[in-house]
Design a protein around this motif. Structure first.
Motif, PDB file in Angstrom:
ATOM      1  N   LEU A 160       0.990  -1.118   0.339  1.00  0.00           N
ATOM      2  CA  LEU A 160       0.164  -0.114   0.202  1.00  0.00           C
ATOM      3  C   LEU A 160       1.001   1.079  -0.295  1.00  0.00           C
ATOM      4  CD1 LEU A 160      -3.314   1.089  -0.397  1.00  0.00           C
ATOM      5  CD2 LEU A 160      -2.848   1.189   2.704  1.00  0.00           C
ATOM      6  N   GLU A 161       1.743   0.976   0.619  1.00  0.00           N
ATOM      7  CA  GLU A 161       3.328   2.331   1.014  1.00  0.00           C
ATOM      8  C   GLU A 161       3.199   2.961  -0.233  1.00  0.00           C
ATOM      9  OE1 GLU A 161       3.811  -0.019   3.686  1.00  0.00           O
ATOM     10  OE2 GLU A 161       1.572   0.979   4.099  1.00  0.00           O
ATOM     11  N   GLU A 162       3.780   1.469  -0.955  1.00  0.00           N
ATOM     12  CA  GLU A 162       4.168   1.762  -2.902  1.00  0.00           C
ATOM     13  C   GLU A 162       3.239   2.066  -3.358  1.00  0.00           C
ATOM     14  OE1 GLU A 162       7.756  -1.411  -2.698  1.00  0.00           O
ATOM     15  OE2 GLU A 162       5.662  -2.516  -2.926  1.00  0.00           O
ATOM     16  N   ILE A 163       2.217   1.705  -3.088  1.00  0.00           N
ATOM     17  CA  ILE A 163       0.925   2.055  -4.054  1.00  0.00           C
ATOM     18  C   ILE A 163       0.934   3.475  -4.056  1.00  0.00           C
ATOM     19  CG2 ILE A 163      -0.833   2.639  -4.449  1.00  0.00           C
ATOM     20  CD1 ILE A 163      -1.570  -0.897  -4.900  1.00  0.00           C
ATOM     21  N   LYS A 164       1.116   4.528  -2.459  1.00  0.00           N
ATOM     22  CA  LYS A 164       0.643   5.803  -2.488  1.00  0.00           C
ATOM     23  C   LYS A 164       1.894   6.175  -3.039  1.00  0.00           C
ATOM     24  CE  LYS A 164      -0.684   9.167   0.689  1.00  0.00           C
ATOM     25  NZ  LYS A 164      -0.495  10.082   0.326  1.00  0.00           N
ATOM     26  N   SER A 165       3.041   5.599  -3.069  1.00  0.00           N
ATOM     27  CA  SER A 165       3.862   6.631  -3.443  1.00  0.00           C
ATOM     28  C   SER A 165       3.554   7.497  -5.212  1.00  0.00           C
ATOM     29  CB  SER A 165       5.454   5.962  -3.339  1.00  0.00           C
ATOM     30  OG  SER A 165       5.639   5.917  -2.056  1.00  0.00           O
ATOM     31  N   LEU A 166       3.426   5.780  -6.351  1.00  0.00           N
ATOM     32  CA  LEU A 166       2.921   6.450  -7.225  1.00  0.00           C
ATOM     33  C   LEU A 166       1.758   7.050  -7.819  1.00  0.00           C
ATOM     34  CD1 LEU A 166       3.428   5.041  -9.926  1.00  0.00           C
ATOM     35  CD2 LEU A 166       1.483   2.960  -9.709  1.00  0.00           C
ATOM     36  N   PHE A 167       0.992   6.516  -6.384  1.00  0.00           N
ATOM     37  CA  PHE A 167      -0.234   7.503  -6.761  1.00  0.00           C
ATOM     38  C   PHE A 167       0.394   8.978  -6.642  1.00  0.00           C
ATOM     39  CE2 PHE A 167      -4.013  10.171  -5.302  1.00  0.00           C
ATOM     40  CZ  PHE A 167      -4.795   9.749  -5.036  1.00  0.00           C
ATOM     41  N   ASP A 168       1.295   9.426  -5.436  1.00  0.00           N
ATOM     42  CA  ASP A 168       1.725  11.115  -5.552  1.00  0.00           C
ATOM     43  C   ASP A 168       2.140  10.905  -6.475  1.00  0.00           C
ATOM     44  OD1 ASP A 168       0.119  11.304  -3.313  1.00  0.00           O
ATOM     45  OD2 ASP A 168       1.727  10.414  -1.284  1.00  0.00           O
ATOM     46  N   GLU A 169       3.154  10.264  -7.007  1.00  0.00           N
ATOM     47  CA  GLU A 169       3.890  10.816  -8.400  1.00  0.00           C
ATOM     48  C   GLU A 169       2.775  10.944  -9.207  1.00  0.00           C
ATOM     49  OE1 GLU A 169       6.480   7.317  -9.827  1.00  0.00           O
ATOM     50  OE2 GLU A 169       7.297   7.030  -7.405  1.00  0.00           O
ATOM     51  N   ARG A 170       2.338  10.527  -9.903  1.00  0.00           N
ATOM     52  CA  ARG A 170       1.565  10.614 -10.982  1.00  0.00           C
ATOM     53  C   ARG A 170       0.600  12.344 -10.855  1.00  0.00           C
ATOM     54  NH1 ARG A 170      -0.073   5.506 -13.524  1.00  0.00           N
ATOM     55  NH2 ARG A 170       2.016   4.221 -13.521  1.00  0.00           N
ATOM     56  N   GLN A 171       0.105  11.728  -9.589  1.00  0.00           N
ATOM     57  CA  GLN A 171      -0.926  13.233  -9.362  1.00  0.00           C
ATOM     58  C   GLN A 171       0.278  14.669 -10.382  1.00  0.00           C
ATOM     59  OE1 GLN A 171      -3.354  13.138  -8.223  1.00  0.00           O
ATOM     60  NE2 GLN A 171      -2.633  11.512  -7.990  1.00  0.00           N
ATOM     61  N   ALA A 172       1.897  15.214  -9.596  1.00  0.00           N
ATOM     62  CA  ALA A 172       2.621  15.542 -10.963  1.00  0.00           C
ATOM     63  C   ALA A 172       2.025  15.358 -12.729  1.00  0.00           C
ATOM     64  CB  ALA A 172       4.024  15.233 -10.819  1.00  0.00           C
ATOM     65  N   ILE A 173       2.560  14.336 -12.887  1.00  0.00           N
ATOM     66  CA  ILE A 173       1.583  14.770 -14.315  1.00  0.00           C
ATOM     67  C   ILE A 173       0.889  14.724 -14.607  1.00  0.00           C
ATOM     68  CG2 ILE A 173       3.684  12.574 -14.545  1.00  0.00           C
ATOM     69  CD1 ILE A 173       1.391  10.536 -15.200  1.00  0.00           C
ATOM     70  N   TYR A 174      -0.157  14.017 -14.070  1.00  0.00           N
ATOM     71  CA  TYR A 174      -1.366  14.684 -14.698  1.00  0.00           C
ATOM     72  C   TYR A 174      -1.698  16.703 -14.263  1.00  0.00           C
ATOM     73  CZ  TYR A 174      -2.246   9.612 -13.469  1.00  0.00           C
ATOM     74  OH  TYR A 174      -2.574   8.692 -13.618  1.00  0.00           O
ATOM     75  N   ASN A 175      -0.931  17.473 -13.610  1.00  0.00           N
ATOM     76  CA  ASN A 175      -1.408  18.900 -13.293  1.00  0.00           C
ATOM     77  C   ASN A 175      -1.732  19.552 -14.749  1.00  0.00           C
ATOM     78  OD1 ASN A 175      -0.961  19.946 -10.657  1.00  0.00           O
ATOM     79  ND2 ASN A 175       0.440  19.670 -10.902  1.00  0.00           N
ATOM     80  N   GLU A 176      -0.912  18.801 -15.964  1.00  0.00           N
ATOM     81  CA  GLU A 176      -1.638  19.361 -16.987  1.00  0.00           C
ATOM     82  C   GLU A 176      -2.770  19.075 -17.692  1.00  0.00           C
ATOM     83  OE1 GLU A 176       1.652  19.491 -20.631  1.00  0.00           O
ATOM     84  OE2 GLU A 176       3.082  18.738 -18.878  1.00  0.00           O
ATOM     85  N   HIS A 177      -3.228  19.977 -17.289  1.00  0.00           N
ATOM     86  CA  HIS A 177      -5.244  19.764 -18.205  1.00  0.00           C
ATOM     87  C   HIS A 177      -5.834  21.122 -18.282  1.00  0.00           C
ATOM     88  CE1 HIS A 177      -4.749  20.028 -13.583  1.00  0.00           C
ATOM     89  NE2 HIS A 177      -6.253  20.817 -13.709  1.00  0.00           N
ATOM     90  N   HIS A 178      -6.728  20.718 -18.990  1.00  0.00           N
ATOM     91  CA  HIS A 178      -7.452  22.198 -19.129  1.00  0.00           C
ATOM     92  C   HIS A 178      -8.901  22.236 -18.296  1.00  0.00           C
ATOM     93  CE1 HIS A 178      -6.460  21.220 -23.456  1.00  0.00           C
ATOM     94  NE2 HIS A 178      -6.485  22.382 -22.682  1.00  0.00           N
TER      95      HIS A 178
END
Ligand SMILES: Nc1ncnc2c1ncn2[C@@H]1O[C@H](COP(=O)(O)OP(=O)(O)O)[C@@H](O)[C@H]1O
Ligand SMILES: O=C(O)C1=C[C@@H](OP(=O)(O)O)[C@@H](O)[C@H](O)C1
Ligand SMILES: [Mg+2]
Length: 169
Positions: free
Chosen positions: A127-145
């Motif tokens: 679960l901790e590894e998944i949480k890290s992935l989740f947090d890392e991925r939020q940055a890439i979703y910053n590009e949106h309209h």
């Protein structure tokens, strides 16, 4: 609606489910890129990862999304990892309307057991590894309209809210 709509966000937030319903409401075509990839290989994503490897999956994902996002008037759901590739981010931001389905980890983790069997990227992770992935991925979703906070929204409410936001564009 000229530009297509691309739904992004972490695995399991509801891109496929909402995309289908949004397309129905807008009376336009729907494309789920994962379903297209699975149809091309005749196997599920977990098996594509095992047999051909993630690199091959990502290449096919990139080619399909770069083409699809230039189509007119479609709702397109992409996989949660798609925006890791700059070429995909750029093409979608340029040609389509990108909507980020934004769910908090606290809410998302209630869904985890539904997702584990079919999401190769989650398999074998704590679960901790998944949480890290989740947090890392939020940055890439910053590009949106458009960003749609999606905690507690059922499918109908989410579709209605997207519909309202699109009218304001
Ligand atoms: N708004 C929602 N409320 C409750 N469950 C949902 C909602 N959206 C999707 N789900 C469920 O969550 C799981 C993942 O949904 P899915 O649409 O496949 O997400 P994604 O395409 O983002 O990975 C499915 O089992 C789906 O039925
Ligand atoms: O986040 C990822 O890396 C992935 C997400 C999946 O799509 P969903 O976001 O629709 O689950 C699918 O593309 C593949 O299993 C990889
Ligand atoms: Mg999906």
């Amino acid at each position: 609606m000229k530009k297509s709509i691309v739904l992004i966000g972490f695995m399991g937030v509801g891109k496929t489910t909402l995309g289908k319903e949004l397309a129905r409401k807008l009376q336009c075509g729907f494309l789920d890129i994962d379903a297209e990839i699975e149809a091309k290989y005749g196997m599920e994503a977990v098996d594509i990862f095992n047999v051909y490897g993630e690199k091959e999956f990502r290449k096919t994902e990139r080619e399909m999304i770069v083409d699809a996002c230039q189509l007119e008037g479609k709702v397109i759901s992409v996989g949660g990892g798609a925006f890791m590739q700059e070429e995909i981010r750029k093409a979608c931001m340029e040609h389509a309307i990108v909507i980020f389905l934004d769910m908090s980890f606290g809410y998302w983790k209630e869904r985890i057991s539904l997702l584990l069997p079919t999401r190769p990227v989650l398999q074998g992770k704590s679960l901790e590894e998944i949480k890290s992935l989740f947090d890392e991925r939020q940055a890439i979703y910053n590009e949106h309209h458009i960003r749609l906070p999606i905690d507690n929204l059922d499918v109908d409410a989410a579709v209605q809210t997207i519909h309202d936001k699109l009218k304001l564009l």
